[in-house]
Design an enzyme around this catalytic site. Structure first.
Site: not given
Length: 112
Positions: A4, A7, A30, A46, A85, A91, A96, A98, A100
């Site tokens: 990952c 990770c 990003d 994870h 997402n 998308g 993992h 997350h 945005h």
């Protein structure tokens, strides 16, 4: 999870531009920003996606949103968008958990 990418970023095996870190989460800018400010907040644990969250993760998700608000205040934002997402057709490209965080421009609605 050994393959990952997030990770590996959280473990500092892959370099990133950090924004924030504590024992539960890691935030970093990003690589392909979609707004003047675009960073990700990831769980160090994870979890493949928000689809996998359970009641056991409630404190973690609350902590993530508190961290997002803290970072936004530190960066001087009173307006921002948080996007998660869930699944490939929505998308999600890295499986993992997350979030945005996008700021610094007007956001259109509906988004995509």
């Amino acid at each position: 999870m050994e393959d990952c990418i997030f990770c590996k970023i959280a473990a500092k095996e892959i370099p990133s531009r950090p924004v924030y870190e504590d024992e539960l989460v890691y935030a970093f800018y990003d690589l392909d920003p979609q707004a003047p400010t675009h960073f990700l907040v990831i769980s160090k644990q994870h979890i493949a996606s928000a689809l996998d969250l359970t009641d056991e993760h409630a404190a973690l998700v609350g902590h993530i949103y508190a961290v997002i608000a803290q970072i936004a205040r530190q960066l001087g934002f009173d307006s921002y968008r948080v996007v998660t997402n869930c699944g490939e057709s929505a998308g999600q490209s890295v499986f993992h958990l997350h979030f945005h965080v996008l700021a610094g421009r007007d956001m259109a609605w509906p988004p995509g």
